[in-house]
Design a protein around this motif. Structure first.
Motif: not given
Length: 452
Positions: A138-139, A381-387, A391-402
């Motif tokens: 939800t965060a 705060h953890a969920g908000a920062l992870a989101q 989004l920033e990883a998507a701008r740099r073509d960096l694969a990411v997952t929580g």
């Protein structure tokens, strides 16, 4: 067969038509604003893929919009993003009273978007840990909606766990709790709300539903909800939050959005990582920018959770940009795949992650006897920062997952975290491999190492 003296068939029977088809409504400007924000921040490119991640694709929350119609009457709408369905549930003074109690007002031409959690949707798959996933998921969505509104040119006032809105939510569905509310101003012309939201169906559910619109929870959901009660009033614990008006530098119109719209459409969770390293600059830009925006949006966030970045390659001092303050770095080029797999509860698709951002906090702050408020804040705060990282990883073509399934003690040793700290969330980054299956979707308790 009977369950608690009620015939099984009776329990299974459903009524899809109720009292007939609800009449269609023409959405007013405020409702169009709310739906435009949800379209960008909640749904993404199409109805089959959400704009935010969710553990096991459970999406354990509901969304409501409070806004005014053409007659200036405030209504409560329930939104089903999967079906692109928006239904008017109630209209009248009780909605205005709830907003007043929550110290919120519907902006002219705007809307108040309310998120409510339903922990059962995640806990039925992940057990007690599903409550943690509910708060993190939800965060994620909360932060994405704030950024979506900003990208559309709107101003936002946010409230975390506002009082007064709970009766509106529980009137139409038990076993839920209000997570947050966003008051979004009208989206400027040309930003997407001028045209009718043709992909949405808006209906008046008051005319065709039964007199009581309350969703009757399954008996297992009720038992799950009762297991979460921590105070004498019979509701799940959580801190009421004061209104937070975003800083002028964030709310100022006429400047570039914090996150471009393309990032909302391109964000996705990696299903696995391939061997290899990613440019350190990509990781630096992703984490550094995420932390910067996080501090701008939530200036009172403090130091919880703490952030430690584990980088699995050699440190190169020459020409490297300065890392942001408040981020602890661990350069571990010798860290092999085996301990990473073990620390991620045997989730083999994560073994080749090039970097892992660990969000951690003192154990004492996670075991809070004063209503669980510190735990809620840390997870928020953890969920908000992870989101933001996603989004920033998507701008740099960096694969990411929580990653919510991990061995906290193993990570504490591997990353030399402070004594007495526990990891609450991990964000893995690396080289994408789209062919790898995400194993927690194949086995119910895979991420908890209870089933392999």
């Amino acid at each position: 067969m009977e369950v608690r003296a009620i015939p099984l068939w009776t329990r299974m029977a459903v009524d899809s038509a109720a009292a007939g088809r609800s009449p269609a409504l023409t959405p007013a400007a405020g409702l169009r604003t709310g739906l435009a924000v949800l379209d960008l921040g909640m749904i993404g490119t199409d109805g089959s893929r959400r704009a935010v991640p969710s553990a096991g694709a459970t999406y354990p929350y509901e969304c409501y919009i409070l806004t005014q119609d053409e007659a200036c009457a405030t209504g409560l709408y329930q939104v089903d993003p999967g079906r692109r369905l928006c239904q008017l549930l109630s209209r009248g003074p009780q909605v205005d009273e709830a907003l007043c109690h929550a110290a919120l007002a519907v902006p002219e031409g705007g809307a108040v978007i309310v998120l409510a959690t339903r922990p059962w949707l995640s806990m039925r798959k992940y057990g007690d840990r599903g409550y943690l996933y509910t708060q993190l998921d939800t965060a994620h969505l909360h932060m994405n909606l704030v950024l979506a509104a900003d990208s559309l040119g709107a101003s936002v006032v946010l409230r975390r766990r506002p009082p007064g809105l709970e009766p509106l939510v529980t009137e139409h569905g038990e076993c839920a709790e209000v997570h947050s509310a966003l008051a979004v101003t009208a989206v400027p012309a040309g930003k997407g709300t001028d045209a009718e939201p043709s992909c949405w169906t808006v209906r008046d559910a008051r005319a065709t539903r039964r007199p009581s619109l309350r969703r009757q929870p399954h008996w297992l959901e009720r038992l799950c909800w009762e297991s979460l009660v921590t105070d004498s009033e019979g509701v799940a614990a959580g801190p009421p939050g004061a209104a937070v008006c975003l800083p002028p530098t964030v709310r100022r119109r006429g400047r570039a959005p914090l996150v471009p719209r393309a990032a909302f459409h391109s964000r996705r969770s990696a299903t696995g990582f391939a061997p290899g390293t990613v440019p350190v600059r990509a990781v630096h830009g992703t984490v550094g920018r995420a932390l910067s925006v996080f501090r701008d949006l939530l200036p009172g966030a403090g130091t919880l959770p703490h952030a430690t970045l584990v980088v699995r390659q050699e440190q190169r001092d020459r020409g490297e940009p300065a890392w942001p303050a408040g981020l602890d770095l661990r350069w571990l080029p010798e860290l092999s795949n085996e301990p990473v797999t073990e620390a991620f509860m045997a989730q083999r698709h994560l073994a080749d992650a090039s970097a892992v951002l660990l969000l951690h906090a003192p154990t004492a702050s996670l075991i809070d006897e004063a209503g669980g408020s510190q735990l809620w804040t840390v997870l928020y705060h953890a969920g908000a920062l992870a989101q933001l990282v996603c989004l920033e990883a998507a701008r740099r073509d960096l694969a990411v997952t929580g990653v919510g399934g991990f061995d906290s003690e193993r990570w504490r040793r591997l990353a030399d975290l402070p004594t007495g700290h526990d990891v609450v969330y991990a964000v893995a980054m690396g080289v994408d491999t789209p062919d790898a299956p995400k194993l927690d979707r194949l086995a119910v308790a895979y991420a908890q190492n209870e089933r392999s």
